[in-house]
Motif scaffolding. Structure first.
Motif, short mmCIF file in Angstrom:
data_model
loop_
_atom_site.label_atom_id
_atom_site.label_comp_id
_atom_site.label_asym_id
_atom_site.label_seq_id
_atom_site.Cartn_x
_atom_site.Cartn_y
_atom_site.Cartn_z
N HIS A 101 0.86 -0.45 0.38
CA HIS A 101 0.11 0.12 0.10
C HIS A 101 0.87 1.28 -0.18
O HIS A 101 0.39 2.23 -0.47
CB HIS A 101 -0.88 0.01 1.37
N ARG A 102 1.90 1.29 0.31
CA ARG A 102 2.95 2.54 1.07
C ARG A 102 3.87 2.57 -0.23
O ARG A 102 3.69 3.61 -0.64
CB ARG A 102 3.14 2.70 2.23
N HIS A 103 4.70 1.28 -0.06
CA HIS A 103 5.85 1.31 -1.76
C HIS A 103 5.21 0.88 -2.28
O HIS A 103 6.49 0.36 -3.19
CB HIS A 103 6.86 0.91 -1.02
N GLY A 104 4.31 0.43 -2.93
CA GLY A 104 3.71 -1.09 -4.09
C GLY A 104 4.97 -0.09 -5.32
O GLY A 104 3.88 0.56 -5.32
N GLY A 105 5.19 -1.04 -6.66
CA GLY A 105 5.92 -0.57 -7.22
C GLY A 105 7.50 0.00 -7.23
O GLY A 105 7.76 0.52 -7.68
N GLU A 106 8.05 0.18 -5.92
CA GLU A 106 9.43 0.84 -5.46
C GLU A 106 10.29 -0.50 -5.35
O GLU A 106 9.85 -1.23 -4.88
CB GLU A 106 8.82 1.66 -3.90
N ARG A 107 11.74 0.17 -5.56
CA ARG A 107 12.86 -0.84 -4.94
C ARG A 107 13.06 -0.19 -3.75
O ARG A 107 13.39 1.48 -3.80
CB ARG A 107 13.41 -0.59 -5.98
N LEU A 108 12.58 -0.96 -2.53
CA LEU A 108 13.91 0.31 -1.92
C LEU A 108 14.59 -0.74 -1.18
O LEU A 108 14.96 -1.93 -1.07
CB LEU A 108 13.19 -0.62 0.22
N LEU A 109 15.94 0.30 -0.36
CA LEU A 109 17.66 -0.73 -0.23
C LEU A 109 17.23 -1.21 1.19
O LEU A 109 17.32 -0.32 2.14
CB LEU A 109 17.98 0.12 -0.35
N VAL A 110 17.17 -2.48 1.37
CA VAL A 110 17.00 -3.46 2.49
C VAL A 110 18.76 -2.96 3.72
O VAL A 110 19.47 -3.23 2.81
CB VAL A 110 16.75 -4.14 2.69
N PRO A 111 18.81 -2.20 4.38
CA PRO A 111 19.75 -2.42 5.13
C PRO A 111 19.92 -3.46 5.69
O PRO A 111 19.86 -4.48 5.95
CB PRO A 111 19.82 -1.29 6.11
N GLN A 112 22.13 -3.65 5.90
CA GLN A 112 22.41 -4.38 6.33
C GLN A 112 22.49 -4.12 8.38
O GLN A 112 23.19 -2.67 8.67
CB GLN A 112 23.24 -5.07 6.36
N ALA A 113 21.37 -4.05 8.92
CA ALA A 113 21.17 -3.91 10.13
C ALA A 113 21.67 -4.99 11.33
O ALA A 113 20.60 -5.51 11.78
CB ALA A 113 19.91 -3.32 10.82
N ASN A 114 22.92 -5.71 11.23
CA ASN A 114 23.01 -6.86 12.32
C ASN A 114 22.97 -6.06 13.79
O ASN A 114 22.50 -7.90 14.46
CB ASN A 114 24.33 -7.57 11.87
N GLN A 115 23.32 -4.97 13.76
CA GLN A 115 23.36 -5.15 15.60
C GLN A 115 22.27 -5.16 15.71
O GLN A 115 21.32 -5.49 17.04
CB GLN A 115 24.05 -3.55 15.83
N TRP A 116 21.27 -4.51 15.59
CA TRP A 116 19.69 -4.81 15.59
C TRP A 116 19.19 -6.00 15.14
O TRP A 116 18.69 -6.38 17.15
CB TRP A 116 19.12 -3.32 14.57
N LEU A 117 19.70 -6.70 14.76
CA LEU A 117 19.17 -8.70 14.77
C LEU A 117 19.71 -8.61 15.59
O LEU A 117 18.55 -9.68 16.24
CB LEU A 117 19.47 -8.68 12.71
N ALA A 118 20.99 -8.81 15.88
CA ALA A 118 21.39 -9.34 17.03
C ALA A 118 21.14 -9.02 18.67
O ALA A 118 20.30 -9.79 19.22
CB ALA A 118 23.04 -9.12 17.38
N TRP A 119 20.54 -8.13 18.80
CA TRP A 119 19.89 -6.72 19.95
C TRP A 119 18.06 -7.73 19.69
O TRP A 119 17.55 -7.94 20.52
CB TRP A 119 19.03 -5.55 19.81
N ARG A 120 17.40 -8.01 18.77
CA ARG A 120 15.86 -8.90 18.48
C ARG A 120 16.60 -10.32 19.39
O ARG A 120 15.27 -10.80 20.26
CB ARG A 120 15.50 -8.43 17.40
N GLY A 121 17.82 -10.75 18.86
CA GLY A 121 17.70 -12.35 19.79
C GLY A 121 18.20 -11.85 21.02
O GLY A 121 17.86 -12.92 21.65
N PHE A 122 19.63 -11.18 21.74
CA PHE A 122 19.25 -10.55 22.89
C PHE A 122 17.78 -10.97 23.85
O PHE A 122 16.93 -11.49 24.68
CB PHE A 122 20.05 -9.86 23.33
N GLY A 123 17.23 -9.57 22.46
CA GLY A 123 15.58 -10.18 24.00
C GLY A 123 14.66 -11.00 23.36
O GLY A 123 14.14 -11.08 24.63
N ARG A 124 14.95 -11.99 22.85
CA ARG A 124 14.45 -13.73 22.86
C ARG A 124 15.03 -14.56 24.08
O ARG A 124 14.94 -15.61 23.97
CB ARG A 124 14.30 -14.35 21.32
N GLY A 125 16.49 -14.29 24.78
CA GLY A 125 16.84 -15.07 25.30
C GLY A 125 17.97 -15.80 24.34
O GLY A 125 18.73 -16.56 24.79
N GLU A 126 17.53 -15.02 23.33
CA GLU A 126 19.12 -16.39 21.81
C GLU A 126 20.24 -16.39 23.23
O GLU A 126 20.95 -15.31 23.44
CB GLU A 126 19.17 -15.74 20.37
N ALA A 127 20.69 -17.34 22.72
CA ALA A 127 22.84 -17.11 22.54
C ALA A 127 23.15 -17.24 21.38
O ALA A 127 22.89 -16.65 21.27
CB ALA A 127 22.79 -19.07 22.69
#
Length: 130
Positions: free
Chosen positions: A68-94
């Motif tokens: 709805h918001r970006h249909g037909g567009e190309r979005l550059l997806v960043p590499q946000a490994n630190q954010w992804l890691a913190w998501r894992g920390f929040g789930r208690g992942e090793a």
């Protein structure tokens, strides 16, 4: 190594604009799935979410919101490994499990868990400037 105690993401963790855009539109779970599948590349957002690869990746609700918001567009997806890691920390992942999923060294994940946001390599580069 077993799972560890979940910890909250720091409120001041810097987020790339593209990540903030994904979270605001489709939510954190969808943003995580998109980063893991497309981080560092372009995401072609379909004009119609139903039956799309995006729907299969994030579900119909998140895909519909993105379309709805970006249909037909190309979005550059960043590499946000630190954010992804913190998501894992929040789930208690090793640390080891997070490192394996993100394809980074376990010591990097340990530094992130300890609050270090700057890489050792960038610090060494800074020293060379002096």
């Amino acid at each position: 190594m077993n799972a560890t105690t979940p910890i909250a993401m720091p409120a001041d963790l810097p987020l790339p604009h593209g990540l903030r855009q994904l979270i605001d539109c489709a939510g954190s779970d969808a943003a995580e799935a998109i980063l893991l599948a497309h981080g560092g590349t372009w995401l072609n957002v379909p004009k119609r979410a139903a039956g799309s690869a995006l729907e299969r990746l994030v579900g119909i609700d998140a895909a519909a919101a993105l379309s709805h918001r970006h249909g037909g567009e190309r979005l550059l997806v960043p590499q946000a490994n630190q954010w992804l890691a913190w998501r894992g920390f929040g789930r208690g992942e090793a640390n080891q499990d997070i490192a394996r999923r993100l394809r980074v060294d376990r010591r990097t994940v340990q530094r992130w868990r300890g609050g270090q946001t700057e890489s050792l390599g960038s610090k060494l580069n800074q020293l060379q400037l002096l």
